[in-house]
Design an enzyme around this catalytic site. Structure first.
Site, short mmCIF file in Angstrom:
data_model
loop_
_atom_site.label_atom_id
_atom_site.label_comp_id
_atom_site.label_asym_id
_atom_site.label_seq_id
_atom_site.Cartn_x
_atom_site.Cartn_y
_atom_site.Cartn_z
N CYS A 38 -8.98 66.51 -37.24
CA CYS A 38 -9.27 66.82 -38.65
C CYS A 38 -8.21 66.24 -39.57
CB CYS A 38 -9.34 68.34 -38.78
SG CYS A 38 -9.56 68.96 -40.46
N SER A 40 -6.51 67.82 -41.66
CA SER A 40 -5.35 68.70 -41.69
C SER A 40 -4.35 68.31 -40.61
CB SER A 40 -5.78 70.16 -41.51
OG SER A 40 -6.61 70.56 -42.58
N HIS A 43 -2.42 65.40 -41.97
CA HIS A 43 -1.37 65.78 -42.92
C HIS A 43 -0.09 66.14 -42.18
CE1 HIS A 43 -3.37 65.53 -46.75
NE2 HIS A 43 -4.36 66.34 -46.39
N HIS A 59 -6.59 72.54 -34.55
CA HIS A 59 -7.04 73.84 -35.07
C HIS A 59 -8.56 73.97 -35.05
CE1 HIS A 59 -7.37 71.08 -38.43
NE2 HIS A 59 -8.21 71.92 -39.00
N CYS A 167 -14.19 74.16 -38.02
CA CYS A 167 -13.49 73.77 -39.24
C CYS A 167 -14.40 72.96 -40.16
CB CYS A 167 -12.21 73.00 -38.94
SG CYS A 167 -11.25 72.65 -40.44
#
Length: 365
Positions: A38, A40, A43, A59, A167
């Site tokens: 993902c 995220s 990042h 996650h 997610c």
């Protein structure tokens, strides 16, 4: 077990041997079937978010419960689960009011984070503590997670594909149905047609939006959005997307979703609104980002700017329902999967996502 460990942005992520302790009270152990890669995660890899390191990444995931901690009564060994990085405490005022995505206990896990609800980690390597990522750490062969973050789903759903519900799909569809509560007949713009943006498109279709305008820099992504329910496409390289949208919809749109999370895309979403419109920030930006808007225009046009954390979902209710919608043919998840890779290729999967070439890569232990 083997797991993908991140130490710092200057060091490649590494698949290494990790010790995973038994689940504590209120926790379960899950054999991971698939983990989605993902934005995220990207990042963190870039160092754009504050995250405690070293940590085991990931996650978004799914799997099968293999062990149960003390006090867990609603799950059993062998249950198929989708992992939710929002593992609500069910006790704080937000949980009690039905807003689990705002759970105060989850906020302490996420930031400063790196631990489970009791403030400790189940992960280590050669005596060194490793941090959990968002209470999940799914880039691994197994994970110990809070029981409220292991959402039981139907056994006949393909475990690898439904990892995305944990997610991307929950975030995108939930932003439409929960955060914005898009009405039938509404006009919608979606900026960014990655895994989350395409889920927004599908959520808008489910909500009965009459016009869904998909916006991206890649033609193949807007074309896929059209297959999944978008009625119109805007290719950003062809010019100013805001001007292009008003050429299609002179009064502006009722809802504009920023599924990317950059300053420029958030500002574009606000500018695309018509009277009474709402801009919904779904994609998450780097820490410290800021965007600007004209508050006089916003007030006079009766417009809103909404933040959407995890699609404002109630995990125990919404995640099984989304899996059911997939199995019933109302949601398409398979087109969102760009590739399947082994855990050892997590670095390559992150690079593909960064290049824009990938939608969602599934890491298969």
């Amino acid at each position: 077990m083997k797991a993908v460990v991140f130490r710092d942005p200057s060091t490649p992520v590494e698949l290494t041997e990790v010790e995973l302790a038994a689940p504590g009270a209120g926790e379960v152990r899950v054999k991971i079937a698939a983990a989605g890669v993902c934005g995220s995660d990207l990042h963190v890899r870039r160092g754009e978010w504050d995250a405690p390191a070293p940590l085991v990444m990931g996650h978004e995931g799914s799997g099968v419960i293999t062990a149960i901690g003390e006090g867990v009564t609603n799950l059993a060994i062998g249950d198929h689960v989708v992992l939710s990085w929002v593992a609500p405490c069910n006790e704080c005022r937000y949980c009690r009011s039905g807003h689990e995505a705002r759970c105060q206990a989850v906020a302490t896990v996420v930031a400063p984070g790196g631990v489970l609800h009791d403030g400790t980690s189940r992960l280590s390597a050669n005596g060194e503590m490793l941090h959990h990522y968002l209470g999940v750490s799914s880039f691994a062969e197994e994970a110990v997670v809070p029981a409220s973050g292991a959402i039981k789903v139907r056994d006949d759903a393909p475990l690898d594909v439904i990892a995305l519900v944990g997610c991307a799909v929950a975030t995108g569809v939930g932003a439409v149905t929960n955060t914005a509560a898009v009405e039938p007949g509404a006009t919608v713009a979606v900026i960014g047609c990655g895994g989350v943006g395409l889920s927004v498109v599908q959520g808008a279709k489910l909500a009965g939006a009459k016009r869904i305008i998909a916006i991206d820099v890649l033609k193949e992504k807007t074309a896929l959005a059209a297959q999944l329910g978008a009625t119109d496409e805007i290719l950003v390289g062809d010019g100013d997307p805001v001007a292009a949208l008003f050429a299609m919809e002179p009064d502006g749109v009722d809802y504009a979703f920023d599924a990317i999370g950059r300053t420029v895309t958030t500002e574009q979403a606000i500018k695309m609104l018509g009277l009474g419109g709402a801009a919904v920030v779904v994609g998450l930006p780097p820490t410290g980002s800021s965007a600007s808007f004209d508050p006089l225009v916003l007030a006079e046009a009766d417009q809103r700017i909404l933040g959407s954390n995890y699609g404002s979902v109630r995990p125990s209710i919404d995640i099984p329902a989304l899996v059911d919608r997939y199995m019933d043919g109302q949601l398409q998840l398979d087109p969102l999967v760009s590739a399947r890779r082994p855990l050892a290729e997590a670095g390559e999967a992150l690079a593909e996502l960064e290049s824009g070439a990938a939608l969602r890569t599934l890491l298969i232990p």
